[in-house]
Design an enzyme around this catalytic site. Sequence first.
Site, PDB file in Angstrom:
ATOM      1  NE  ARG A 153      -9.167   5.513   2.917  1.00 29.56           N
ATOM      2  CZ  ARG A 153      -7.911   5.956   2.780  1.00 29.56           C
ATOM      3  NH1 ARG A 153      -7.676   7.213   2.476  1.00 29.56           N
ATOM      4  NH2 ARG A 153      -6.900   5.141   2.951  1.00 29.56           N
ATOM      5  CG  HIS A 209      -3.392  -3.293   4.445  1.00 31.92           C
ATOM      6  ND1 HIS A 209      -2.191  -2.802   4.863  1.00 31.92           N
ATOM      7  CD2 HIS A 209      -3.951  -2.307   3.715  1.00 31.92           C
ATOM      8  CE1 HIS A 209      -2.041  -1.562   4.417  1.00 31.92           C
ATOM      9  NE2 HIS A 209      -3.086  -1.237   3.716  1.00 31.92           N
ATOM     10  CB  CYS A 240      -0.974  -0.058   1.166  1.00 29.63           C
ATOM     11  SG  CYS A 240      -2.384   1.018   0.956  1.00 29.63           S
TER      12      CYS A 240
HETATM   13  N1  GLN Z   1      -2.008   6.937   1.855  1.00 28.68           N
HETATM   14  C1  GLN Z   1      -2.199   5.949   0.927  1.00 28.68           C
HETATM   15  C2  GLN Z   1      -3.606   5.880   0.330  1.00 28.68           C
HETATM   16  O1  GLN Z   1      -4.602   6.140   1.014  1.00 28.68           O
HETATM   17  C3  GLN Z   1      -1.789   4.621   1.521  1.00 28.68           C
HETATM   18  C4  GLN Z   1      -2.780   4.029   2.492  1.00 28.68           C
HETATM   19  C5  GLN Z   1      -2.327   2.722   3.063  1.00 28.68           C
HETATM   20  O2  GLN Z   1      -1.127   2.407   3.151  1.00 28.68           O
HETATM   21  N2  GLN Z   1      -3.289   1.946   3.534  1.00 28.68           N
HETATM   22  O3  GLN Z   1      -3.699   5.600  -0.831  1.00 28.68           O
END
Ligand code: GLN
Length: 243
Positions: A126, A191, A92
């Site tokens: 998101r 994750h 990520c």
């Molecule tokens: N900041 C990044 C995003 O939101 C990474 C997020 C994360 O590592 N979960 O895309």
Amino acid sequence: MLTVCHLYPDLLNLYGDRGNVLAFVARCRWRGIPVRVLEVGLGDPVDFGEVDFVFLGGGSDREQDIMARDLLARRDDLAAAVEEGLVVLAICGGYQLLGRYYRAADGTLIPGLGLLDFHTRAGKKRLIGNVAVEVDLDGWRVTLCGFENHAGRTYLGDLAPLGRVLAGHGNNGEDGTEGARYKNVFCSYLHGPLLPKNPALTDHLIRLALRRRGLPEELEPLDDTLEREAVRVMLRRLKVRTG
Ligand code: GLN
């Protein structure tokens, strides 16, 4: 002896990403393969030539911004080790920083290492949820499961994805790709943490690390009944058929 380098363990550890290091180490030790872990924070010296597996986890935009500069100072060392087969797993936020840049939602441009040919920009919505991805590991088709939560949309240039999205969003929610792969570098939005949930991938990384050191790479089988069952339940929930 294998050496694991956990980069920025205090800054990049979203959703239990540290579990990736624990799984790599446990699956080595259960087979009697000696392994040690170096936790490397901002400014700490590390010689990537002596490392067998580098792990870089996820983090928020703020944390990424803090460590981006530190990582940039290590670019040439890391690039040289990658070219000669260093095994890397980046998740990520850590994944995003191996590319050209990350454009955050507020417009801030966080420069990446430019180690791999891709870029990322934050979208409004998101991308969140469970993911299933089909990958090819040395000719074996494996379905990985994980959990994604990112604003970033990653667009690959001249670079292979880690795999094909069967359920979920992956790199950008548009082109069906998930993650990226170059030599022994594996990048993913998953994750979960990824390695404890997906032992086939963990063992693949261990084998690559052993191969690079010229050590025997046959791995004793372990009992993965629980892990397999967890993936099976998730695939059923995601309505993904395999095989
Ligand atoms: N900041 C990044 C995003 O939101 C990474 C997020 C994360 O590592 N979960 O895309």
